[in-house]
Design an enzyme around this catalytic site. Structure first.
Site, mmCIF file in Angstrom:
data_model
loop_
_atom_site.group_PDB
_atom_site.id
_atom_site.type_symbol
_atom_site.label_atom_id
_atom_site.label_comp_id
_atom_site.label_asym_id
_atom_site.label_seq_id
_atom_site.Cartn_x
_atom_site.Cartn_y
_atom_site.Cartn_z
ATOM 1 C CD GLU A 282 31.699 47.822 40.427
ATOM 2 O OE1 GLU A 282 30.623 48.131 40.931
ATOM 3 O OE2 GLU A 282 31.852 47.722 39.199
ATOM 4 C CG ASP A 324 65.583 13.865 39.118
ATOM 5 O OD1 ASP A 324 65.838 13.145 38.137
ATOM 6 O OD2 ASP A 324 66.347 14.032 40.065
ATOM 7 C CG ASP A 591 66.308 19.666 40.611
ATOM 8 O OD1 ASP A 591 66.387 19.246 39.448
ATOM 9 O OD2 ASP A 591 66.342 18.913 41.601
ATOM 10 C CG ASN A 655 22.836 45.743 31.631
ATOM 11 O OD1 ASN A 655 21.748 45.297 31.290
ATOM 12 N ND2 ASN A 655 23.374 45.479 32.810
ATOM 13 C CG ASN A 680 27.217 48.582 40.075
ATOM 14 O OD1 ASN A 680 27.443 47.556 39.461
ATOM 15 N ND2 ASN A 680 28.174 49.337 40.588
ATOM 16 C CG ASP A 684 29.079 45.148 42.385
ATOM 17 O OD1 ASP A 684 29.084 44.482 41.327
ATOM 18 O OD2 ASP A 684 29.510 46.314 42.458
#
Length: 838
Positions: A282, A324, A591, A655, A680, A684
């Site tokens: 996430e 160019d 261009d 996992n 978790n 994170d």
């Protein structure tokens, strides 16, 4: 639009404006009334609304549903931890999203497009978005027309309105003061339309409509299409879909296994939901947002402004840069070094006629014109007046001016030698006209080749007498001309450009020159700056080749010369079709198509408006050195994003198998839902410093592109290693320590958190930890999260999460397993690097 057809006086009265434009207060009032001059309705979103929008994320909605279920079914602990996770994720994403938007807006403002308007009777430069109906705009070559407008005055005005009418060539515009009949847009040569651009000439026009009220605004739903996703974005989407499919299957299996093994239907459901949340990356959108924003800010400090953040990924992946010649390899400041007739003899008449053409033409003065007019020509002063002009275009490759003076009227043409030769039937010699036969043409061509071989830019001049009674001329009049001679110019290579090109080549970027200039001149310049030229393809030769034949050639050709904009476009599309990520740098009107066609359109801050609008990246200085810095920053952004991808791929994939094994091996839930969610959350939190991590030199040495096959291999190799040590932890806790339910869950929580978080030290680099060390911020966040996880079972919060304090023997065993895991991952990394070339 009926208002465009009204007589000029009535039109100005309807708009409540005059030939001198609006006053500043009137313009401000109309800006409030009509809104910004934009095809897209970009409503300003306040902070509160932006924060609330974060909750509309599908993942957040799943968490909120789980939160509500937990609360109403009495699982208060789960509700609290899910609420914390939601607030953490939402606040973090909100902060970085707003920060990125503000950074991008500030950078875009530095290179925003402006329009010249009359306000308070004085010429002012305002942002295109601030132009309102009733404004009188001043237009010249290279300008984007800021709204639908009626022409008040003009001089040799030619406009490209292909975006509306599909016309491939510029159309001439004129003034009409009377009422005009209803007509299709293509026939309204007295009106200008938003989105068109001025090719040549000048004009004054009154704006009658802006934004969505314009003709192009009515087509906005088809014309304001978002840029196509980058190669990296497509890879992220593909990876995410693959991960979601695998997660869905395995989570369903885990739920069914736990539910059928008498571990409680509701507990198994919450366990499965928690697993799905824990396995989903996430933070990936936040990591990407922060990476891109940091990359854009860092690039701005090096003179590179990013208009579209996602283009940073393509910038880093770019392996072909088309450019160019003039102003990029060379200084772009031409100096006139000679003027000779067909036989190489200096003739002052050539300079005089070239001076008249350059000084009187109404289009944008190019470097050639500036070099010619910089030379004093006293004999031209006040003796000639302009009658008409046939503007330059990239098909004819010449420009003609009709002048009257000294009792005669002359059409003077100036342009590419081959285009002038084709129009000549005579040549000027000793004050008389002689036939321009094959021998003379060959002599002129030989002189042209000799000058070009020196690296000089060459243009030719011709003329003819025309009837004094005529005042309007067209390209068809450029026939039966008298050849005068050529002018030679020198544009020296930029200092240090050779080293910069060598550096870009060392970074894996091939330089290809796409120029409308002479092939011999371009070859000489390429050789001087170190670009090897084994073969030259010119536009006429390309036109005879099929796409298949040209596709086989483009990889092996470094110089394409005498190209039209359409031919440049063709080269870029074929390079992209062959799998290259193509950049194009340009600053001229011609261009713009190539800038749009390339994966990365690069322009400069002093480019014409149409070029800046088409580009995704703007250089504050026209230097390949700035490009090198931008490429390196783009590659750093890519590398740090990939660290999170690889970390999530290895730990999450592992996992999923661990949970499947645990459902069979362990007689109770291996981890409580609240513990999975806490795991978790800490995982994170440990990763938020990845965007600021150091990057190895090897990671930015070559172009890197998204490779789903590589990610899949990485998952299949490193995922099982993670699962192996989870299973070893199960065995140690169950059979060595005879751990009960709470002790087992506590032990696996610590082991799982430590292995997931600390593995970043190993997989963040292809080198060992001793050779490539993480940044201090990444080191701090990862160690803090692991230590925090270890301390929770010993804190007053232990009962809230269902933990129990573990004896020292438990912690020592877990520590040994974690150390052994990191060592094995290091060994597997060596094998993976040798086998798959990481």
């Amino acid at each position: 639009m009926a208002i465009l057809n009204k007589p000029i006086d009535e039109l100005l009265q309807t708009l409540q404006t005059g030939a001198d434009g609006l006053s500043s207060p009137e313009a401000a009032g109309r800006l409030k009334q009509y809104g910004p001059n934009s095809l897209e309705e970009k409503r300003v979103i306040g902070d509160v609304e932006a924060f609330l929008r974060q909750f509309a994320n599908p993942l957040v909605l799943v968490l909120l549903i789980s939160d509500a279920l937990s609360y109403f079914l009495g699982e208060v602990r789960g509700s609290v931890i899910i609420s914390t996770l939601v607030l953490f994720s939402v606040c973090l994403q909100f902060y970085h999203e707003r920060r990125s938007m503000k950074a991008a807006a500030a950078l875009n403002k530095r290179v925003s497009i402006h329009a010249a308007v009359l306000r308070d009777g004085v010429k002012q430069e305002v942002e295109l978005r601030q132009v309102v109906p009733g404004d009188v705009v001043l237009l010249s070559a290279g300008d984007i027309i800021p709204g639908d407008a009626r022409i008040l005055s003009e001089k040799d005005l030619y406009v490209n309105q292909a975006s509306l009418t599909g016309e491939s060539f510029p159309v001439e515009k004129r003034v009409e003061t009377s009422r005009m009949p209803e007509a299709p847009i293509a026939d309204m040569d007295y009106a200008l339309f938003m989105g068109s651009s001025v090719v040549s000439g000048i004009a004054r026009a009154v704006v009658v409509a802006t934004g969505k009220n314009t003709e192009i605004g009515r087509l906005a739903h088809t014309l304001t299409i978002a840029p196509p996703p980058t190669d990296f974005e497509r890879g992220i989407k593909e990876f995410s879909l693959m991960l979601v499919k695998v997660i869905f299957i395995l989570v369903s299996v885990i739920f069914l296994l736990n539910a059928t093994m008498n571990k409680g239907f509701f507990e198994s459901f919450l366990f499965a939901v928690a697993i799905s949340v824990g396995l989903t990356p996430e933070l990936l959108p936040m990591i990407m947002t922060v990476n891109l924003a940091n990359g854009a800010v860092a690039m701005s400090h090096k003179g590179v402004i990013v208009k579209w953040l996602a283009s940073i990924q393509n910038f880093g992946s770019m392996d072909v840069l088309c450019s160019d010649k003039t102003g990029t390899l060379t200084e772009g400041e031409l100096k006139l070094v000679g003027y000779q007739d067909a036989f190489g003899n200096p003739q002052r008449q050539i300079l005089l006629y070239a001076y008249l053409n350059s000084s009187l033409q109404g289009g944008m003065k190019n470097p050639l014109d500036l070099a010619i007019t910089a030379v004093p020509v006293p004999e031209a002063g006040g003796l000639f007046t302009k009658v008409d002009e046939v503007p330059f275009d990239f098909v004819r490759r010449r420009l003609s001016v009709v002048v009257k003076g000294e009792g005669e009227q002359l059409l003077i043409a100036k342009g590419a030698p081959e285009s002038i030769f084709a129009c000549c039937t005579q040549y000027w010699h000793d004050g008389a006209s002689e036939p321009f036969d094959k021998d003379v043409a060959e002599q002129a061509q030989a002189h042209f080749a000799a000058e070009s071989a020196k690296g000089n830019k060459v243009i030719a001049v011709a003329y003819k007498q025309v009837e004094e009674a005529r005042s309007s001329f067209a390209a068809e009049d450029e026939a039966d001309l008298v050849y005068l001679g050529m002018l030679s110019f020198f544009d020296p290579p930029k200092e240090g450009v050779g080293q910069t090109i060598a550096d870009l080549e060392a970074l894996g970027i091939k330089i290809k020159i796409l120029t409308g200039d002479n092939d011999l001149v371009s070859k000489k310049v390429c050789e001087e700056v170190g670009i090897p030229v084994e073969r030259i393809l010119v536009g006429t030769e390309m036109d005879k080749m099929t796409n298949e034949a040209l596709a086989r050639a483009v990889d092996h050709v470094s110089l394409f010369a005498r190209l039209t904009p359409a031919q440049k476009d063709r080269v870029i599309h074929l390079l992209k079709r062959k799998g290259h990520v193509v950049g194009y740098i340009g600053d001229g009107i011609n261009d713009a198509p190539s800038l749009r066609a390339a994966d990365v359109g690069i322009s400069v801050n002093n480019a014409v408006d149409v070029a800046k609008e088409a580009a995704s990246i703007i250089l504050l200085e026209r230097s390949l050195g700035a490009l090198k810095d931008g490429v390196l920053e783009g590659r750093r952004t890519f590398a740090n994003t990939m660290k999170y991808i690889m970390m999530g791929a290895s730990s999450n994939f592992g996992n999923m198998f661990s949970m499947s094994f645990a459902s069979v091996m362990v007689p109770f839930l291996p981890m409580l839902p609240v513990q999975i969610l806490l795991n978790n959350l800490l995982y994170d939190l440990s990763q938020i410093a990845i965007p600021a991590d150091a990057v190895d030199k090897e990671a930015v040495a070559r172009p890197r592109r998204w490779n789903v096959k590589f990610i899949r291999r990485f998952m299949l190799v490193f995922g099982p290693v993670s699962s192996l040590f989870d299973v070893l932890t199960f065995l140690v806790l169950l059979h060595v320590f005879q751990a009960g339910e709470a002790a087992f869950q506590t032990g696996w929580f610590i082991e799982s958190l430590a292995t997931q978080v600390l593995v970043i030290y190993v997989i963040r680099s292809r080198h060992s930890l001793l050779k490539s060390r993480p940044s201090k911020w990444l080191l701090a966040t990862t160690l803090f999260c692991v230590l925090f996880g270890i301390m929770i079972p010993f804190s007053p919060a232990q009962s809230f999460f269902g933990f129990v304090p573990l004896a020292g023997a438990y912690l020592a065993a877990i520590g040994g397993l974690v150390a052994a895991y990191l060592l094995l991952v290091e060994l597997v990394k060596g094998y993976f690097r040798r086998r798959y070339g990481w």
